[in-house]
Design an enzyme around this catalytic site. Structure first.
Site, PDB file in Angstrom:
ATOM      1  CD  GLU A 263      -3.261  -0.940   2.097  1.00 12.23           C
ATOM      2  OE1 GLU A 263      -2.938  -0.116   3.108  1.00 12.23           O
ATOM      3  OE2 GLU A 263      -4.253  -1.305   1.844  1.00 12.23           O
TER       4      GLU A 263
ATOM      5  CD  GLU B 219      -4.722  -6.138   2.627  1.00 10.86           C
ATOM      6  OE1 GLU B 219      -5.331  -5.353   3.299  1.00 10.86           O
ATOM      7  OE2 GLU B 219      -3.217  -5.946   2.767  1.00 10.86           O
TER       8      GLU B 219
END
Ligand code: GAL
Length: 741
Positions: free
Chosen positions: A198, A267
């Protein structure tokens, strides 16, 4: 025939039998440990991952190996396989593997090779997220604390010291995987890897240095030549051929940065993590299944449940701010390794339905139509005439009747029906047909007999205390080897102080960057404070009973996990940084901040290793009720035989407040039932957009009452259970429980 030749023949026979036996065993061993050694050639296109020439829809599930014990791994992985999972995804936890520079640890819960081989033996693939930044509610985001002290370092930007250290670790992991032949093209199970985690939002924030770092990280990873694709999650600047992917509760609208990259969801959050002081989150499976079906009908070809098994933050691995010891995550397999029903079963049925559609999904793009309000149809037709359809009702409130190919289908609100032949509904995301069950904690019938030992409050004059003027940052002294740091000072009160006559005690103010603080005046507990969920910072304010002469102020500053992310989180401080003042003395306010302070790292009980069998016998423990007085800073111990059977075990810690627990020398994590969950627990309906604020549980209750005691850390007899309690609790009410369904 002479007896010597009979013996000779017999010896030959025995030799042949032995050789055959050995050969047979070698064969079995080889078969067992090399199976399935099929080489996987992995590539991708805009549709999907391609394994050995075949496009695949891949169902993946996160299981973080150190959040359970190696003894639990085979069962967890088998349950994932039975649930229709193809890939196990895990991060690699740098601070677990390199506790000090160049000293590697790949044993026990950190035996990464064993974990991957266990996945391989079950016939599943691996997605290895090397990072090395992991976020993951993991202490310091996976970075070793020593990294913070490398001169000139700045984390996660184009800083040479950081890049050198990061590259060394990534290379270490990749070469270990290669030497064990664990990458797909070598016959191993790893079919994809991840670099960074991320990073997109950080790059966006810091600009050019971030972009340079992204390019460096990508190049460095690609040059390692693993033979399998690399991924960068939540980073739309991922350079080719690295695939950018999505993380979130929903990802149907995500598009990779190039049309020739597959649409991947690294995710899919199955629930959420719990913090001490916070409620726990439940994500209804109808909504999770809806989100996944929506992703797949929109061309998604890889989705990973984060978490499929969340597990336990054993030891001190959980991150700040106040991440709880349980990392259950409301995942399909619960913290204890039991199926979380109906979540597990309803998702398994979803995977079966999706797999029935797989051939047509990977070979065609959908024809999308909107037959009515809030209705949508995705119809896939392959060149060979196969057909599969997904019928959606996006209305969060009302059911609908949808007509597809002249047939009417009834759809509950917020749901998708799957028709693998364009005719028969085999699955609807909102209709649960799998069994429901509730897990319960039941007394294990074991009596715990406790003994206690009081932690000593050290003195500023102790020879082994570090004495310096001013207040020091906590992690710099502890290097996070312990949660505890004593700040000690002696304060002289002259006999002509006014407050001694009026009885109006002076006010002590202590300002701390966090995370928790216990204050003792002349050896007596005077208060505990801790940070809130908004900020770890805290202030202690209290009137303190000082006497004429020398007074001892002892501050025990306590960390509860280091931050796991955010811009330059290596620069964040902890501990009592001041000011520390005494108000209401003759001179008005006395500032103690720059006076001489003494420091002691850790507790005496820690240095004596009271949590271990050897260390625990080094002090005299008190039997009976003396400790039931809720005395702060107390060690408690009990010895017990393991309850029979295989049910997972836990501890009901409702009568305790804050501290840490060990079984046979292994830490099962921090306990903090004294921090009650604040928040609103209203009803929970599956329909409508989900966020982690929805469907909360546990309001007004301890955020975590039960603590997992892994069976693998227990022996049949004589298990040593040790609890260190900071605030004071009643150990006689701790009970050993079994988790049963
Ligand atoms: C994501 C992150 C994960 C985990 C998750 C929340 O943003 O990539 O590592 O922290 O949030 O559980």
């Amino acid at each position: 025939m002479g007896s010597s030749s009979i013996w000779g023949m017999m010896r030959t026979k025995v030799l042949i039998v032995t050789l055959l036996f050995v050969a047979f065993n070698v064969m079995v061993f080889t078969l067992l440990y090399t199976f399935p050694s099929v080489r996987s050639n992995v590539s991708y296109d805009g549709k999907a991952f391609i394994i050995n020439g075949k496009r695949r829809i891949l169902v993946s599930g996160s299981i973080h190996y150190p959040r359970s014990t190696p003894g639990m791994w085979p069962d967890l992985i088998q349950k994932a396989k039975d649930g229709g999972v193809d890939v196990i995804q895990t991060y690699v936890f740098w601070n677990g593997h390199e506790p000090s520079p160049g000293q590697y640890h790949f044993e026990g819960r950190f035996d990464l090779v064993k974990f991957i081989k266990t996945v391989h033996q079950a016939g599943l693939y691996v997605h290895l997220r090397i990072g090395p930044h992991v976020c993951a509610e993991w202490n310091f985001g996976g970075f070793p604390v020593w990294l913070k002290y490398v001169p000139g370092i700045e984390f996660r930007t184009n800083n040479t010291s950081f890049e050198v250290a990061m590259q060394r670790f990534v290379e270490k992991v990749v070469s270990l995987m290669k030497s064990e032949k664990l990458f797909g093209p070598q016959g191993g199970p790893i079919i994809m890897s991840q670099i960074e985690n991320e990073y997109g939002p950080i790059e966006w924030e810091i600009g050019a240095p971030g972009t340079n770092y992204t390019l460096w990280a990508a190049k460095m990873a690609l040059e390692l030549d693993t033979g399998v694709p690399w991924i960068m999650c939540k980073q739309d600047t991922a350079p080719d051929p690295i695939i950018d992917t999505c993380n979130g509760f929903y990802c149907e609208n995500f598009h990779p940065n190039k049309p020739y990259k597959p649409k991947m969801w690294t995710e899919a959050w199955t629930g959420w993590f719990t913090q001490f002081g916070e409620t726990s989150t439940h994500r209804p499976v109808e909504d999770l299944a809806f989100a996944v079906a929506r992703f797949v009908q929109n061309n998604g070809s890889y989705f990973n449940y984060y978490m499929y098994h969340g597990g336990t933050n054993l030891g001190r691995i959980s991150a700040g701010l106040f991440v709880a010891t349980s990392y259950d995550y409301d995942a399909p397999i619960d913290e204890y390794g039991l199926l979380n029903e109906p979540k597990w079963g309803h998702l398994r049925n979803l995977h079966k339905a999706i797999k029935q559609c797989e051939p047509v999904l990977v070979s065609s793009y959908p024809n999308i139509s909107w037959p009515g309000r809030n209705q949508e149809v995705h119809a896939f037709t392959s060149k060979t005439g196969e057909c599969a359809a997904f019928l959606s009702n996006y209305d969060p409130m009302y059911p609908t009747n949808l007509t597809f190919r002249n047939v009417q289908y009834e759809l509950p609100p917020w749901s998708i029906s799957i028709l693998p032949d364009c005719k028969t509904v085999v699955y609807n995301t909102a209709i649960i047909t799998s069994k429901s069950s509730t897990a319960q904690m039941v007394p294990a019938g074991v009596e715990l007999k406790w003994q206690s030992y009081s932690e000593e409050i050290p003195s500023a004059e102790d020879n082994d205390a570090l004495k310096v003027a001013g207040l020091l940052e906590q992690t710099n002294l502890t290097r996070d080897n312990t949660d505890y740091l004593w700040y000690l000072i002696q304060v002289n009160i002259s006999s002509n102080e006014g407050f001694l006559k009026t009885g109006q005690w002076p006010q002590l103010t202590v300002m701390s960057a966090g995370h928790a603080l216990n204050v003792f005046i002349n050896g007596k507990w005077s208060g505990s404070v801790y940070g809130s969920l908004k900020s770890p910072k805290l202030t202690f304010r209290g009137y303190v009973n000082l006497r004429a002469g020398v007074n001892k102020i002892s501050l025990l500053s306590i960390t509860v996990g280091l931050p796991n992310g955010g811009l330059h989180y290596e620069k964040w401080n902890t501990g009592v940084l001041g000011p520390v003042t005494l108000k209401g003395v003759n001179e008005g306010t006395r500032d103690l901040s720059n006076q001489r302070w003494s420091y002691k790292v850790g507790l005496k009980g820690e240095s004596l290793q009271l949590h271990t069998i050897g260390g625990s016998s080094s002090v005299k423990w008190v039997e009976g009720s003396a400790f039931a007085q809720k005395q702060p800073l107390t060690w408690h111990r009990a010895t017990f035989d393991a309850p029979k059977g295989n049910d997972p075990l836990g501890l009901d810690m409702a009568s305790m407040a804050k501290g840490e627990v060990w079984i046979n020398g292994n830490s099962i994590g921090r306990h903090w039932p004294g921090y009650l969950a604040s928040g609103q627990c209203s009803g929970c309906s599956y329909n409508g957009t989900f966020t982690e604020k929805k469907c909360r549980r546990n309001c007004g209750q301890p955020s975590q009452r039960w603590y997992h005691l892994p069976r693998s850390w227990m022996k049949p007899r004589g298990n040593l259970l040790v609890v260190f309690e900071e605030w004071g609790g009643d150990p006689s009410k701790i009970s050993l429980v079994k988790r049963t369904v």
